[in-house]
Enzyme design. Structure first.
Site, mmCIF file in Angstrom:
data_model
loop_
_atom_site.group_PDB
_atom_site.id
_atom_site.type_symbol
_atom_site.label_atom_id
_atom_site.label_comp_id
_atom_site.label_asym_id
_atom_site.label_seq_id
_atom_site.Cartn_x
_atom_site.Cartn_y
_atom_site.Cartn_z
ATOM 1 N N HIS A 1 45.730 40.871 -37.646
ATOM 2 C CA HIS A 1 46.902 40.523 -37.450
ATOM 3 C C HIS A 1 46.613 42.819 -37.728
ATOM 4 C CE1 HIS A 1 51.888 41.206 -38.139
ATOM 5 N NE2 HIS A 1 52.095 40.778 -37.086
ATOM 6 N N HIS A 2 47.668 43.051 -37.367
ATOM 7 C CA HIS A 2 48.223 44.629 -37.560
ATOM 8 C C HIS A 2 49.301 45.096 -37.586
ATOM 9 C CE1 HIS A 2 43.509 46.503 -36.829
ATOM 10 N NE2 HIS A 2 43.712 46.026 -38.126
ATOM 11 N N GLU A 3 50.446 44.704 -38.978
ATOM 12 C CA GLU A 3 51.617 45.054 -38.382
ATOM 13 C C GLU A 3 51.429 46.567 -39.233
ATOM 14 O OE1 GLU A 3 54.983 44.126 -37.622
ATOM 15 O OE2 GLU A 3 55.612 46.021 -37.967
ATOM 16 N N HIS B 1 53.139 43.384 -30.313
ATOM 17 C CA HIS B 1 54.750 43.258 -30.146
ATOM 18 C C HIS B 1 55.234 44.246 -31.056
ATOM 19 C CE1 HIS B 1 55.168 39.166 -31.611
ATOM 20 N NE2 HIS B 1 54.386 38.838 -30.501
ATOM 21 N N GLU B 2 56.869 44.501 -30.831
ATOM 22 C CA GLU B 2 57.506 45.965 -30.955
ATOM 23 C C GLU B 2 56.551 47.202 -29.561
ATOM 24 O OE1 GLU B 2 58.546 43.375 -32.980
ATOM 25 O OE2 GLU B 2 57.165 44.666 -33.715
ATOM 26 N N GLU C 1 55.327 41.591 -26.652
ATOM 27 C CA GLU C 1 57.173 40.651 -26.642
ATOM 28 C C GLU C 1 57.572 41.601 -25.968
ATOM 29 O OE1 GLU C 1 58.432 41.681 -29.768
ATOM 30 O OE2 GLU C 1 58.543 39.506 -30.889
ATOM 31 N N GLU D 1 61.051 33.560 -32.601
ATOM 32 C CA GLU D 1 62.021 34.494 -33.505
ATOM 33 C C GLU D 1 63.191 34.529 -34.480
ATOM 34 O OE1 GLU D 1 59.037 38.391 -34.117
ATOM 35 O OE2 GLU D 1 60.752 38.657 -33.133
ATOM 36 N N GLU E 1 64.780 44.376 -28.020
ATOM 37 C CA GLU E 1 65.228 43.152 -28.420
ATOM 38 C C GLU E 1 66.667 42.890 -28.834
ATOM 39 O OE1 GLU E 1 62.801 42.145 -31.902
ATOM 40 O OE2 GLU E 1 60.784 42.625 -31.267
HETATM 41 C C1 NOJ Z 1 57.873 41.091 -35.123
HETATM 42 C C2 NOJ Z 1 57.203 40.620 -34.200
HETATM 43 O O1 NOJ Z 1 57.292 39.856 -33.186
HETATM 44 C C3 NOJ Z 1 56.732 39.376 -34.847
HETATM 45 O O2 NOJ Z 1 56.425 38.379 -34.494
HETATM 46 C C4 NOJ Z 1 56.092 38.904 -36.369
HETATM 47 O O3 NOJ Z 1 56.120 37.799 -37.269
HETATM 48 C C5 NOJ Z 1 56.916 40.357 -37.665
HETATM 49 N N1 NOJ Z 1 57.053 41.481 -36.845
HETATM 50 C C6 NOJ Z 1 55.787 41.241 -38.600
HETATM 51 O O4 NOJ Z 1 54.645 41.618 -38.393
HETATM 52 CA CA CA Z 2 59.687 42.009 -32.667
#
Ligand code: NOJ
Ligand code: CA
Length: 690
Positions: free
Chosen positions: A388-390, A468-469, A487, A493, A186
Site C-alpha cells: 500500500h502506497h498512500e 484509489h483517488e 476507485e 468505504e 467521490e
Molecule cells: C482512501 C481509499 O479509498 C481507501 O481505500 C483507503 O483505505 C484510504 N484512502 C487510506 O489510504
Molecule cells: Ca477513496
C-alpha cells in the site's frame, strides 16, 4: 387569350432563377464542403463540415440527428487560435474488420470493426498551420481526436482552450457528478435534465426522451488534461479541460494529439454496459508476455480502519501488525484468495496525513510490522501481499521514492500495489524553481503524467496496480494491463463513515451506467456485518444478497472480500465469494434501467460456469430471465443466493435464502429482489450422475 401561354418575361425569370439556384448549390458546396462516414452497420453517420473555414462535426443515428453540427478547434497562448480559416487539404479513408483478445477482462474477444477518416485541416492564411482530424465510427459509437503534427509554424504550444462542442439534439435526462469539487470523483450521481447540469466529469450518461442512450467520455487520456463538460447553452456542452495552476490547459510540443473524444450510443441502457468503444480506441498491449499479471481476489487489513476498530497510525489499535497480517494470510490461503492488502504498514500516518503526504516513507515499516517476515510467510502459503502506497496526494514526494519503493516490493515478491491520493482538489504541490510551490488539480495534465509514470514504473518492476483517488479510467488498461483497477467513485468505504449515512440503494444501480463505463472499479463489495454496531449513524444500505450480486455486477479484475475475516466464519453465503471468478469469457446484460436495476450474466473464462448478479434500488422487483445463454442440452446446478421473502434493506437486510436447483437453457427463472436487494447465482454444469 394567352392564358395558357407563358410570357417571355416569365420564361426568362424561370431560367434566371434556375441558374441562380444552380450557382447557389454549386457555390455552397464549394464554400461549405462536407465529408461523411457511416459505421459498419450503417446506423451511425458522422459528418464534418467547413462553414466558411470553421470546422464542425455532426452525428446522426438512423438518419436522425444525435449531435447537431458542433465546433472543433484550439485557442493557444502567444499565438493565434486554430479554429477557423481552414481548408481540407488531404483526406484518408480507412476501415477495419477485426477482433482482438484481452489478456483479462469482461470478455475475451472484442469486436473492433470501424470505418475511419482522417482529414488534414490547414489554414488558408500565411501561417499554414494544420491539424489532422481523425474520425472513427464503430457500431456502438464514435471517437474523434485531433493530432497536431510537427510543422514549421507550430512547435511548442500552450493550449488555453479546446473548443470541442457537443450540441445535443432532443430532450435528455442526464446522470452526472460535478467537476472541480473538492472530493474528486467521490460524489453521488445526480439525475437532472440536461438543461440543469453543472460542469461535470465524464463519463456523462444521457437518455433521450425517445429512449436512445448516450455516454460522452474520452479514451486514451495521455499527456493531456482531462476533459470535463461545461454546459454552455441549453443543449450544448463544451469541453472544459482541467487547467494547470497558471491557467494553461495543456503544455506540449508537436507532434502531439488529444485523447479520443467519445460518444457511445445504444438503443437501450444495456448496450452502454456491453460497449467496448473505450477499449477499442486505446493502443494495443505493450506487455503481451507479462505472465505476472493475474486477476484475483483479495482480503485486507482495511475495513477495520474504516469502521474505527483499528487505526492506520501507530498505537494500541494499530491494524497492520505482523501477527494480524499472518493470520489474514492464513485465512487467504485457506479460502483461496490471491492477495492480502495491508494498509498502515509504514510511517507517515501519525500526522494529518491528508495534508502532509511528504512524510510518508515507502521503504520503512512500522516496528510492529515485519515486512520481510510477512512477505516470506505469504510466499510460503502461495499468497501475495498487496502493498500500500498512500501518498496523501504528495505526488512529487512519492515520485522521489518511487523507484526504491518499487524495487523493495519487487525484491520481496509483492506483485500488486494499491496506491492512494487522498487530498483536496487543488492540493497537489508542484515545486517551482524559486522554492515556491504551485497547487495543481487532481485531474490536470500534471497529474495525468504522474499517474502514467507510476503505471510504467510499476510495469518495469512487474507490479500490478489498484489506484484509489485515481485519474479517471479511459481504457489505458488495454495498453498497460498491469493497470488493473481503480476507485474513482464513492466506494464501499462511504458506508462506514460517509455523509448521508453512506451510499443509498440506488448508488450501485447507477455505477454500472456511469463510472463503470470508463473501466473496472475497485468498489470492495462483500460486507456481511451490514449494521456496523459501533457506528450508529452508518450502515451498509443493502441486503446481504445484494453484497454478493455486486461481485458480478461491478466488474474489477482485483476484487476484494472487504469485511473482517471473522465476519465470514460460519457464513454459508461466503461460499459464493469463494467461488465467483474475476476474469470472464463473455458478458451479457439481460435487464437494465439506469438508476433502477440491472442484471449481468457472465461466463467464467477458466471453466464452463456462468454467474449472475442482479440488483435493484430501494424498490423491490420481480424480473424474469430465460437461461438461453446456457449450453443447450446440458443440465446445470443453479446455486441461488436470494433475498428471503421478508428481506428488505432497511428492516431485514440479512434475510437470505440459499437454494440449489437443476436448470437448463430451457428454464425461465424468476428473480425476486427485495427493496435494496439483489440475487447472485452460480450455474455449474452437472456431469452425469451428479
Ligand atoms: C482512501 C481509499 O479509498 C481507501 O481505500 C483507503 O483505505 C484510504 N484512502 C487510506 O489510504
Ligand atoms: Ca477513496
Amino acid at each position: 387569350m394567352n392564358g395558357n401561354r407563358p410570357s417571355l418575361f416569365s420564361i426568362g425569370s424561370l431560367l434566371a432563377l434556375l441558374a441562380m439556384l444552380a450557382w447557389l448549390l454549386y457555390g455552397c458546396s464549394l464554400w461549405n464542403p462536407s465529408w461523411e462516414i457511416d459505421s459498419p452497420d450503417g446506423k451511425l453517420t458522422v459528418t464534418v463540415t467547413l462553414d466558411d473555414g470553421i470546422p464542425r462535426y455532426a452525428l446522426s443515428h438512423q438518419g436522425a440527428p444525435v449531435i447537431h453540427p458542433s465546433r472543433l478547434g484550439f485557442v493557444f497562448r502567444d499565438q493565434p487560435s486554430l479554429n477557423g480559416d481552414l481548408a481540407v487539404t488531404s483526406e484518408q479513408a480507412d476501415s477495419q474488420v477485426e477482433s482482438w483478445e484481452q489478456p483479462w477482462g469482461e470478455e475475451r474477444v472484442i469486436e473492433a470493426d470501424y470505418t475511419g477518416l482522417t482529414l488534414k485541416l490547414e489554414e488558408r492564411s500565411q501561417l499554414r498551420r494544420h491539424f489532422f482530424l481523425e474520425l472513427r465510427a464503430y457500431n456502438d459509437g464514435i471517437g474523434f481526436r485531433c493530432e497536431l503534427p510537427e510543422q514549421a509554424n507550430l512547435n511548442d504550444f500552450l493550449i488555453m482552450d479546446e473548443q470541442t462542442e457537443f450540441v445535443l439534439a432532443g430532450e435528455h435526462t442526464a446522470w452526472w457528478i460535478p467537476a472541480f469539487w473538492w472530493n474528486r470523483y467521490e460524489y453521488l450521481y445526480r439525475e437532472t435534465s440536461l438543461a440543469e447540469i453543472d460542469t461535470v466529469h465524464t463519463p456523462l450518461t444521457l437518455r433521450r426522451n425517445d429512449g436512445l442512450h448516450l455516454s460522452i467520455h474520452e479514451a486514451a487520456l495521455t499527456d493531456y488534461a482531462s476533459m470535463t463538460l461545461r454546459r454552455s447553452g441549453r443543449d450544448t456542452l463544451q469541453c472544459e479541460l482541467v487547467p494547470w495552476s497558471d491557467g494553461v490547459k495543456v503544455r506540449g510540443k508537436t507532434p502531439h494529439h488529444t485523447p479520443w473524444r467519445t460518444v457511445t450510443i445504444s438503443a437501450d441502457a444495456a448496450g452502454l454496459v456491453t460497449s467496448r468503444l473505450i477499449l477499442n480506441l486505446n493502443e494495443p498491449n505493450r506487455l503481451p508476455a507479462a505472465d505476472w499479471i493475474k486477476p484475483g481476489k483479495y482480503i485486507g487489513i482495511w475495513w477495520g480502519m474504516h469502521t474505527g476498530e483499528y487505526s492506520w497510525s501507530s498505537g494500541e489499535n494499530h491494524g497492520a501488525t505482523t501477527a494480524r497480517a499472518c493470520s489474514y494470510i492464513d485465512f487467504a490461503a485457506e479460502h483461496g484468495f490471491q492477495g492480502v492488502l495491508v494498509e498502515g504498514w509504514n510511517p507517515g500516518w501519525d500526522n494529518d496525513w491528508t495534508r502532509n503526504g511528504e512524510l510518508f516513507d515507502f521503504t520503512q515499516a512500522h516496528p510492529d510490522f515485519d515486512l520481510e517476515l510477512v512477505t516470506a510467510y505469504a510466499g510460503e502459503r502461495g499468497v501475495g501481499l498487496i502493498g500500500h502506497h498512500e501518498t496523501g496526494a504528495a505526488a512529487v514526494a512519492y515520485e522521489q521514492q518511487l523507484e526504491e519503493a518499487l524495487a523493495l516490493y519487487e525484491r520481496l515478491g509483492v506483485n500488486t500495489i494499491k496506491t492512494g491520493y487522498v487530498g483536496w482538489e487543488q492540493n497537489i504541490k508542484r515545486p517551482l524553481p524559486e522554492g515556491e510551490v504551485a497547487l495543481e488539480w487532481h485531474h490536470g495534465q500534471f497529474m495525468v503524467r504522474h499517474y502514467r509514470r507510476v503505471v510504467e514504473a510499476a510495469a518495469r518492476h512487474r507490479i500490478m496496480l489498484d489506484v484509489h483517488e485515481p485519474i479517471k479510467a479511459t481504457g489505458i488498461r488495454r495498453t498497460w494491463p498491469n493497470m488493473m483497477t481503480r476507485e474513482g467513485a464513492r466506494g464501499q468505504e462511504f458506508n462506514a463513515w460517509g455523509p448521508e449515512g453512506g451510499n443509498p440503494p440506488e448508488h450501485t444501480v447507477l455505477l454500472p451506467f456511469t463510472r463503470l463505463l470508463g473501466g473496472p472499479l475497485d468498489f470492495t463489495p462483500g460486507i456481511f456485518e451490514l449494521l456496523l454496531p459501533d457506528n450508529p449513524d452508518n450502515r451498509v444500505n443493502t441486503t446481504l444478497a445484494k453484497q454478493l450480486a455486486l461481485y458480478v455486477v461491478i466488474y474489477s479484475p482485483l476484487q476484494m472480500a472487504a469485511d473482517l475475516p471473522e465476519h465470514y466464519e460460519n457464513q454459508p453465503a461466503f461460499k459464493f465469494i469463494e467461488d465467483v471468478p474475476v476474469d470472464w469469457e463473455t458478458t451479457l446484460v439481460p435487464h437494465a434501467r439506469v438508476g433502477e436495476y440491472i442484471t449481468i450474466v457472465r461466463q467464467d473464462r477458466n471453466s464452463p460456469d456462468w454467474y449472475l448478479g442482479s440488483i435493484t434500488d430501494s424498490t423491490g422487483r420481480t424480473l424474469t430471465l430465460a437461461l438461453d445463454f446456457l449450453e443447450p442440452g446440458q443440465e446445470y446446478r443453479a446455486e441461488i443466493y436470494a433475498d428471503a421473502p421478508t428481506a428488505d434493506w432497511q428492516e431485514n437486510p440479512l434475510a437470505l435464502e440459499i437454494e440449489n436447483r437443476s436448470v437448463s437453457s430451457e428454464t425461465e427463472l424468476t428473480l425476486v429482489l427485495a427493496p435494496g436487494g439483489g440475487q447472485a447465482i452460480r450455474f455449474h454444469p452437472l456431469s452425469i450422475g451428479e
